[in-house]
Design a protein around this motif. Structure first.
Motif, PDB file in Angstrom:
ATOM      1  N   MET A  16      26.441  69.243  57.480  1.00 53.35           N
ATOM      2  CA  MET A  16      27.740  70.124  57.363  1.00 53.35           C
ATOM      3  C   MET A  16      28.946  69.413  57.168  1.00 53.35           C
ATOM      4  SD  MET A  16      27.391  71.989  61.179  1.00 53.35           S
ATOM      5  CE  MET A  16      29.001  71.955  61.776  1.00 53.35           C
ATOM      6  N   ARG A  17      29.857  69.887  56.779  1.00 55.97           N
ATOM      7  CA  ARG A  17      31.124  69.417  56.327  1.00 55.97           C
ATOM      8  C   ARG A  17      31.653  68.582  57.309  1.00 55.97           C
ATOM      9  NH1 ARG A  17      36.189  71.608  54.697  1.00 55.97           N
ATOM     10  NH2 ARG A  17      37.434  69.471  54.783  1.00 55.97           N
ATOM     11  N   GLN A  18      31.604  69.077  58.630  1.00 53.17           N
ATOM     12  CA  GLN A  18      32.123  68.579  59.802  1.00 53.17           C
ATOM     13  C   GLN A  18      32.096  66.841  59.750  1.00 53.17           C
ATOM     14  OE1 GLN A  18      31.946  70.606  63.422  1.00 53.17           O
ATOM     15  NE2 GLN A  18      32.630  68.996  64.481  1.00 53.17           N
ATOM     16  N   SER A  19      30.662  66.634  59.558  1.00 47.82           N
ATOM     17  CA  SER A  19      30.162  65.060  59.488  1.00 47.82           C
ATOM     18  C   SER A  19      31.040  64.227  58.680  1.00 47.82           C
ATOM     19  CB  SER A  19      28.921  65.005  59.505  1.00 47.82           C
ATOM     20  OG  SER A  19      28.437  65.468  58.297  1.00 47.82           O
ATOM     21  N   ALA A  20      31.691  65.017  57.649  1.00 49.40           N
ATOM     22  CA  ALA A  20      32.283  64.117  56.483  1.00 49.40           C
ATOM     23  C   ALA A  20      33.655  64.224  56.608  1.00 49.40           C
ATOM     24  CB  ALA A  20      31.646  64.483  55.168  1.00 49.40           C
ATOM     25  N   ASP A  21      34.198  64.823  57.598  1.00 50.16           N
ATOM     26  CA  ASP A  21      35.580  65.148  57.518  1.00 50.16           C
ATOM     27  C   ASP A  21      36.418  63.712  57.297  1.00 50.16           C
ATOM     28  OD1 ASP A  21      35.798  67.806  57.900  1.00 50.16           O
ATOM     29  OD2 ASP A  21      35.893  67.769  60.232  1.00 50.16           O
ATOM     30  N   GLN A  22      37.338  63.750  56.555  1.00 51.15           N
ATOM     31  CA  GLN A  22      38.195  62.370  56.417  1.00 51.15           C
ATOM     32  C   GLN A  22      39.856  62.788  56.501  1.00 51.15           C
ATOM     33  OE1 GLN A  22      37.498  59.308  55.701  1.00 51.15           O
ATOM     34  NE2 GLN A  22      35.377  59.085  55.422  1.00 51.15           N
ATOM     35  N   ILE A  23      40.570  61.980  56.748  1.00 54.13           N
ATOM     36  CA  ILE A  23      42.001  62.026  56.725  1.00 54.13           C
ATOM     37  C   ILE A  23      42.423  61.206  55.378  1.00 54.13           C
ATOM     38  CG2 ILE A  23      44.386  61.690  57.845  1.00 54.13           C
ATOM     39  CD1 ILE A  23      42.444  63.506  59.585  1.00 54.13           C
ATOM     40  N   PRO A  24      42.862  61.838  54.288  1.00 50.67           N
ATOM     41  CA  PRO A  24      43.381  61.406  53.107  1.00 50.67           C
ATOM     42  C   PRO A  24      44.142  60.096  53.440  1.00 50.67           C
ATOM     43  CG  PRO A  24      43.646  63.706  52.957  1.00 50.67           C
ATOM     44  CD  PRO A  24      43.370  63.413  54.484  1.00 50.67           C
ATOM     45  N   LYS A  78      38.901  58.500  63.494  1.00 53.22           N
ATOM     46  CA  LYS A  78      37.992  57.324  63.794  1.00 53.22           C
ATOM     47  C   LYS A  78      37.507  56.865  62.495  1.00 53.22           C
ATOM     48  CE  LYS A  78      34.818  55.888  67.071  1.00 53.22           C
ATOM     49  NZ  LYS A  78      33.773  56.526  67.966  1.00 53.22           N
ATOM     50  N   ARG A  79      36.792  58.240  61.788  1.00 49.86           N
ATOM     51  CA  ARG A  79      36.141  57.692  60.537  1.00 49.86           C
ATOM     52  C   ARG A  79      37.150  57.241  59.475  1.00 49.86           C
ATOM     53  NH1 ARG A  79      34.298  62.667  60.033  1.00 49.86           N
ATOM     54  NH2 ARG A  79      32.861  62.512  61.742  1.00 49.86           N
ATOM     55  N   PHE A  95      40.614  73.118  59.559  1.00 48.05           N
ATOM     56  CA  PHE A  95      40.725  72.000  59.533  1.00 48.05           C
ATOM     57  C   PHE A  95      41.385  71.690  58.354  1.00 48.05           C
ATOM     58  CE2 PHE A  95      39.658  67.675  58.435  1.00 48.05           C
ATOM     59  CZ  PHE A  95      40.079  66.934  59.756  1.00 48.05           C
ATOM     60  N   GLY A  96      41.282  72.057  57.212  1.00 49.79           N
ATOM     61  CA  GLY A  96      41.768  71.931  55.983  1.00 49.79           C
ATOM     62  C   GLY A  96      43.357  72.229  56.111  1.00 49.79           C
TER      63      GLY A  96
END
Ligand code: TMP
Length: 221
Positions: A1-9, A43-44, A207-208
């Motif tokens: 799932m995309r959620q596990s890879a969410d990043q803040i630029p 956090k990520r 989220f986007g």
């Protein structure tokens, strides 16, 4: 799932140091779910961030929260009492948690803030905005959000997302909720710290939208 890879630029992550963000919106707008997701992404992405919840977030505040959300047996809580209790919880939270964290350069993300009082006790309840702003200044002592994201959603979608076990606030009826929605619309129209986030889509899309709104506010392009 995309959620596990969410990043803040990275440029946004840098720009968020020491900022104060508020996530707000009508009950059922999905803001609390997105807030959790946003905190995981922080956090990520190596952002030093804390989350606070309103009303509550401190031991004193959690007690005030319980008093506010309990069903009373004999009396109705007066609107002004309600407003002052929200502000009392906020005063404790600002002094004990938010101001020290901002001073350390941490990102603070709040689930609701003064915007909720302006909408629920102000626009929907009837207390004049100026009175709430005046009490707010006393409660926060200048701790102001850099941005308040208002989760914008139609009433039907919001209602379909609500838990059937409604607390006192959520069981106030359709008229009240219509006034709440109008109150959030009025805040969006105020501009300034208030920014609308389109919250009608799927969670990935919402989220986007949050990231885009924050980039347009805090990152030079
Ligand atoms: P929550 O469901 O986001 O935890 O919020 C609890 C309820 O409290 C929600 O219905 C909105 C209400 N509320 C106010 O009426 N005024 C306020 O100032 C705040 C912070 C919340």
């Amino acid at each position: 799932m995309r959620q596990s890879a969410d990043q803040i630029p990275a440029p946004l992550a840098e720009a968020l140091r020491g900022r104060f963000l508020v996530f707000d919106g009508p009950d059922g707008s999905g803001k609390s779910t997105q807030l959790k997701r946003f905190m995981q992404a922080c956090k990520r992405s190596g952002i030093d961030a804390i989350e606070v919840r309103e009303p509550g977030g401190t031991e004193v505040g959690e007690r005030i929260r319980a008093a506010l959300l309990d069903h009373l047996e004999r009396d109705e809580m007066s609107l002004r009492c309600e407003m002052l209790l929200y502000m009392a919880s906020r005063a404790q939270l600002c002094e004990q948690v938010i101001a020290p964290a901002l001073k350390q350069g941490r990102l603070v993300v709040a689930d609701r803030f003064i915007s909720s009082t302006l909408v629920y006790q102000g626009h929907a309840g009837g207390i004049p905005t100026e009175e709430i702003d005046a009490v707010g200044r006393i409660a926060t002592q200048g701790v102001n959000p850099d941005a308040t994201l208002i989760f914008d959603i139609d009433q039907q979608t919001a209602a379909s997302r609500l838990n059937p076990l409604l607390d006192r606030m959520e069981s106030k009826g359709a008229d009240f909720h219509a006034r709440v929605r109008a109150g959030y619309k009025a805040l969006i129209e105020r501009g300034g710290e208030y920014a609308a986030v389109d919250a009608r889509g799927e969670p990935d899309e919402v989220f986007g939208n949050i990231v885009s709104v924050l980039e347009s506010r805090f990152v030079d392009r």
